[in-house]
Design a protein around this motif. Structure first.
Motif, PDB file in Angstrom:
ATOM      1  N   GLY A 124       0.889  -0.996   0.182  1.00  0.00           N
ATOM      2  CA  GLY A 124       0.210  -0.016  -0.059  1.00  0.00           C
ATOM      3  C   GLY A 124       0.879   1.555  -0.075  1.00  0.00           C
ATOM      4  N   THR A 131      -6.249   2.444  -0.944  1.00  0.00           N
ATOM      5  CA  THR A 131      -6.056   3.935   0.278  1.00  0.00           C
ATOM      6  C   THR A 131      -6.340   5.397   0.258  1.00  0.00           C
ATOM      7  N   CYS A 157      -2.831  -2.701   8.793  1.00  0.00           N
ATOM      8  CA  CYS A 157      -1.974  -2.191   8.662  1.00  0.00           C
ATOM      9  C   CYS A 157      -1.404  -1.572   6.896  1.00  0.00           C
ATOM     10  N   GLY A 158      -0.954  -2.485   6.802  1.00  0.00           N
ATOM     11  CA  GLY A 158      -0.393  -2.870   5.019  1.00  0.00           C
ATOM     12  C   GLY A 158       1.342  -2.546   5.687  1.00  0.00           C
ATOM     13  N   LEU A 162      -2.343   4.727   6.585  1.00  0.00           N
ATOM     14  CA  LEU A 162      -3.368   5.635   7.699  1.00  0.00           C
ATOM     15  C   LEU A 162      -2.561   6.206   8.718  1.00  0.00           C
ATOM     16  N   ASP A 205      -5.113 -10.611  13.805  1.00  0.00           N
ATOM     17  CA  ASP A 205      -5.863 -10.929  12.864  1.00  0.00           C
ATOM     18  C   ASP A 205      -6.936 -10.847  13.169  1.00  0.00           C
ATOM     19  N   VAL A 206      -7.587  -9.881  12.884  1.00  0.00           N
ATOM     20  CA  VAL A 206      -8.922  -9.286  12.990  1.00  0.00           C
ATOM     21  C   VAL A 206      -9.619 -10.308  13.000  1.00  0.00           C
ATOM     22  N   LEU A 207      -9.617 -11.397  12.489  1.00  0.00           N
ATOM     23  CA  LEU A 207     -10.706 -12.414  12.486  1.00  0.00           C
ATOM     24  C   LEU A 207     -11.070 -13.110  13.916  1.00  0.00           C
TER      25      LEU A 207
HETATM   26  C1  LIG Z   1      -5.668  -3.619   0.747  1.00  0.00           C
HETATM   27  S1  LIG Z   1      -4.363  -4.367   2.395  1.00  0.00           S
HETATM   28  C2  LIG Z   1      -4.275  -2.307   2.573  1.00  0.00           C
HETATM   29  C3  LIG Z   1      -3.020  -1.842   3.159  1.00  0.00           C
HETATM   30  C4  LIG Z   1      -3.182  -0.298   3.847  1.00  0.00           C
HETATM   31  N1  LIG Z   1      -3.769  -0.824   5.545  1.00  0.00           N
HETATM   32  C5  LIG Z   1      -3.714   0.510   2.444  1.00  0.00           C
HETATM   33  O1  LIG Z   1      -4.747   1.583   2.819  1.00  0.00           O
HETATM   34  O2  LIG Z   1      -2.462   0.795   2.163  1.00  0.00           O
HETATM   35  C6  LIG Z   1      -4.864  -4.817   3.290  1.00  0.00           C
HETATM   36  C7  LIG Z   1      -4.355  -5.092   4.069  1.00  0.00           C
HETATM   37  O3  LIG Z   1      -5.289  -5.959   5.205  1.00  0.00           O
HETATM   38  C8  LIG Z   1      -4.390  -7.358   5.728  1.00  0.00           C
HETATM   39  N2  LIG Z   1      -5.168  -8.237   6.224  1.00  0.00           N
HETATM   40  C9  LIG Z   1      -5.795  -9.261   5.781  1.00  0.00           C
HETATM   41  N3  LIG Z   1      -6.525  -9.600   6.325  1.00  0.00           N
HETATM   42  C10 LIG Z   1      -6.118  -9.594   7.789  1.00  0.00           C
HETATM   43  C11 LIG Z   1      -7.131  -9.932   8.685  1.00  0.00           C
HETATM   44  N4  LIG Z   1      -8.240 -11.568   9.210  1.00  0.00           N
HETATM   45  N5  LIG Z   1      -6.240  -9.325  10.221  1.00  0.00           N
HETATM   46  C12 LIG Z   1      -5.070  -8.469   9.994  1.00  0.00           C
HETATM   47  N6  LIG Z   1      -5.038  -7.388   8.621  1.00  0.00           N
HETATM   48  C13 LIG Z   1      -5.666  -8.555   7.900  1.00  0.00           C
HETATM   49  C14 LIG Z   1      -3.216  -7.418   4.781  1.00  0.00           C
HETATM   50  O4  LIG Z   1      -2.142  -8.035   5.543  1.00  0.00           O
HETATM   51  C15 LIG Z   1      -2.827  -6.570   4.218  1.00  0.00           C
HETATM   52  O5  LIG Z   1      -1.981  -5.120   4.733  1.00  0.00           O
END
Ligand SMILES: C[S@@+](CC[C@H](N)C(=O)[O-])C[C@H]1O[C@@H](n2cnc3c(N)ncnc32)[C@H](O)[C@@H]1O
Length: 286
Positions: A124, A131, A157-158, A162, A205-207
């Motif tokens: 990102g 984004t 957060c990638g 943000l 892991d937000v899940l």
């Molecule tokens: C689309 S990117 C967004 C990155 C950054 N926040 C941005 O806005 O550019 C999605 C991010 O969510 C993370 N992600 C996906 N599933 C997730 C989960 N279950 N728990 C935590 N992070 C997760 C990925 O590893 C990735 O870094």
């Protein structure tokens, strides 16, 4: 020993960018990077994966080539500087890496907050539609919160973009998480680079997350499937009356996803679509 990664790459027409994104978004094993090539109508599509079999499967279906890279060499993979992105004249995202180059950008952008995110990793850079839209929403929310002390959580957060932007816009306490340990590491490096090392980044892991505190603003640019399942805990982490920004949602899959958030107590105030992507901003009712 350096860890290795595998990269699949292929040149493609600009018009297929959305299709590539749609194809590969939501697969945590595949990190998609699309790089525009100055002066050309083609883009370079790359997918980074830890397991060779993952990129081999992509190659089998879509052609292109596969190579092995040492993680240390990622910086060399993306030599073209990305164009800077200005957000509502308040914030500018640049791809400067060194303190010297960041200082140059600050001089060139007096009056704007500079966020420096080098473009060498798949997490990102601000160029993705989702984004960019959330950054605009962040600037707008920060304006409404001006004069107050406010806090922010960045879920998925990638690169940390943000969370770093939120601190630059006034967040006094900021936390970011990602389930990918490399993203957490890159976010910490980027926070250092931007003078925002006070941000805490953790592997979550937000899940499977049980929030222990609430935030004035929660941004979740993740994926539609994750959002839909995790909205109950995401919403619990927003202070009553606080802001929520959800993105990474394919337009075609948005209605049921947004409804789940509503059933958890979110009122959506703004929905923005860009290409195939949808982002929504709202508040927790209460
Ligand atoms: C689309 S990117 C967004 C990155 C950054 N926040 C941005 O806005 O550019 C999605 C991010 O969510 C993370 N992600 C996906 N599933 C997730 C989960 N279950 N728990 C935590 N992070 C997760 C990925 O590893 C990735 O870094």
């Amino acid at each position: 020993m350096l860890a290795v990664m595998f990269v699949w790459s292929k040149l493609s027409s600009v018009k297929w960018m959305d299709a590539w994104e749609e194809r590969f978004s939501g697969n945590p094993a595949l990190n998609l990077v699309i790089t525009t090539i100055p002066g050309q109508v083609r883009v370079r599509v790359e997918i980074y994966a830890e397991k060779k079999k993952d990129v081999a499967a992509v190659q089998k279906e879509w052609g292109g080539s596969v190579r092995e890279v040492k993680q240390q060499n990622w910086a060399a993979l993306s030599k073209e500087p990305m164009p800077s992105i200005s957000v509502r004249g308040k914030l500018v995202v640049v791809s400067a890496r060194s303190a010297k180059d960041i200082a140059k950008e600050k001089k060139a952008n007096v009056g704007k907050e500079v966020v420096a995110i080098p473009a060498d990793m798949a997490f990102g850079t601000g160029h993705h539609a989702t984004t960019a839209t959330v950054l605009r929403m962040l600037v707008d929310a920060a304006k409404e919160l001006e004069g107050q002390k406010w806090t922010m959580a960045d879920l998925g957060c990638g690169s940390g973009i943000l969370a770093i932007a939120a601190v630059k816009l006034g967040s006094t306490k900021t936390w970011g998480c990602d389930f990918d340990p490399k993203a957490v590491l890159v976010s910490k490096e980027n926070a250092e680079r931007n003078g925002t090392a006070k941000i805490r980044f953790t592997e979550v892991d937000v899940l499977e997350w049980e929030p222990k505190e609430q935030w004035d603003l929660v941004a979740a640019n993740i994926f539609v499937t994750v959002l839909e399942e995790a909205f109950p805990q995401i919403v619990r982490s927003v202070k009553p009356g606080g802001f929520i920004m959800a993105s990474g949602i394919l337009k075609s899959q948005a209605p049921p996803c947004l409804k789940v958030a509503e059933s958890c107590g979110i009122r959506w105030d703004r929905v923005v679509t860009k290409g195939k992507w949808l982002s929504a901003m709202g508040r927790r009712v209460g």
